[in-house]
Design an enzyme around this catalytic site. Structure first.
Site, PDB file in Angstrom:
ATOM      1  CB  ALA A 120      23.585  38.307  52.430  1.00 34.19           C
ATOM      2  N   GLY A 149      26.411  44.142  52.382  1.00 29.81           N
ATOM      3  CA  GLY A 149      25.909  43.440  52.815  1.00 29.81           C
ATOM      4  C   GLY A 149      26.101  42.430  51.980  1.00 29.81           C
ATOM      5  CB  CYS A 150      25.388  40.536  48.470  1.00 28.96           C
ATOM      6  SG  CYS A 150      23.732  40.375  48.601  1.00 28.96           S
ATOM      7  CB  VAL A 151      30.716  43.031  49.320  1.00 24.88           C
ATOM      8  CG1 VAL A 151      32.389  42.809  49.430  1.00 24.88           C
ATOM      9  CG2 VAL A 151      30.569  44.181  47.943  1.00 24.88           C
ATOM     10  CB  THR A 154      30.014  37.230  48.437  1.00 24.03           C
ATOM     11  OG1 THR A 154      28.972  37.506  48.523  1.00 24.03           O
ATOM     12  CG2 THR A 154      31.074  36.662  48.337  1.00 24.03           C
TER      13      THR A 154
END
Length: 207
Positions: A120, A149-151, A154
């Site tokens: 992710a 998720g990935c936002v 990160t």
């Protein structure tokens, strides 16, 4: 300020981070998988794509470095580990699947950083932190899919690696409004500054 915001503020959440002197724009996983109605990951985020296009153009015009991320697995997904097993829809990112490609007309130039990841966070298992440190970047404008998720992953790792994270609300998207808004609220309260596209465009001009 609504009741929930007041409760968080009273508890000591919601401090403010100042935009730094050397920003970069990080575009997280803006790909066909979220934009093709035939995809299992389709999220109806066409407006967020348009916002990303405007932000990329503005960053380039202002001399702000742009970093793109993508997900790509080896055949069979062995390098995706438990994440790949948990989310069968990640088969969209196997080699040769066009769902993993950037939308037509959008993507990194030859002189821009492209981070290929399997998990992710754009920082996990990649050289992103070292690359940004070598560029002397202190602030990240973060956009992309999906917000929850990935936002989110990160953004959290950006903070933990010492980069000031600014999440651009209009340029992020998710499968439904509820997780999108809940995660933006939580990121603002604890880990990042959440700003509008217009605010980020103004910050790019100042950079």
């Amino acid at each position: 300020m609504n009741e929930l915001e007041a409760d968080y503020a009273a508890a000591g959440f919601g401090g403010r981070l100042a935009f730094g002197a050397r920003p970069a724009l990080v575009i997280v996983d803006v790909c066909n998988a979220y934009l093709d109605p035939a995809s299992p990951l389709y999220a109806g985020v066409e407006d967020a794509l348009a916002s990303n296009i405007r932000l990329v153009d503005a960053a380039r015009a202002a001399g702000v470095p742009v970093v793109f991320t993508r997900v790509l697995y080896s055949a069979g997904g062995a390098d995706g580990g438990l994440f790949y097993r948990k989310v069968p829809a990640l088969k969209a990112y196997l080699p040769g699947n066009p769902l993993g490609d950037f939308p037509a007309g959008f993507g990194p130039r030859a002189d821009e950083v492209l981070v290929t990841k399997q998990y992710a966070s754009a920082f996990f298992g990649t050289s992103l932190a070292a690359t940004l440190n070598a560029m002397r970047i202190d602030t990240l404008a973060i956009t992309g899919f999906s917000t929850s998720g990935c936002v989110r992953a990160t953004t959290l790792d950006a903070l933990q690696h010492g980069f000031i994270p600014f999440v651009v609300r209009d340029a992020c998207g998710d499968r439904a409004p509820a997780p999108h808004e809940a995660n933006l609220f939580d990121l603002q309260a604890k880990y990042a500054e959440v700003v509008s596209e217009a605010e980020m465009l103004a910050l790019f001009r100042r950079a």
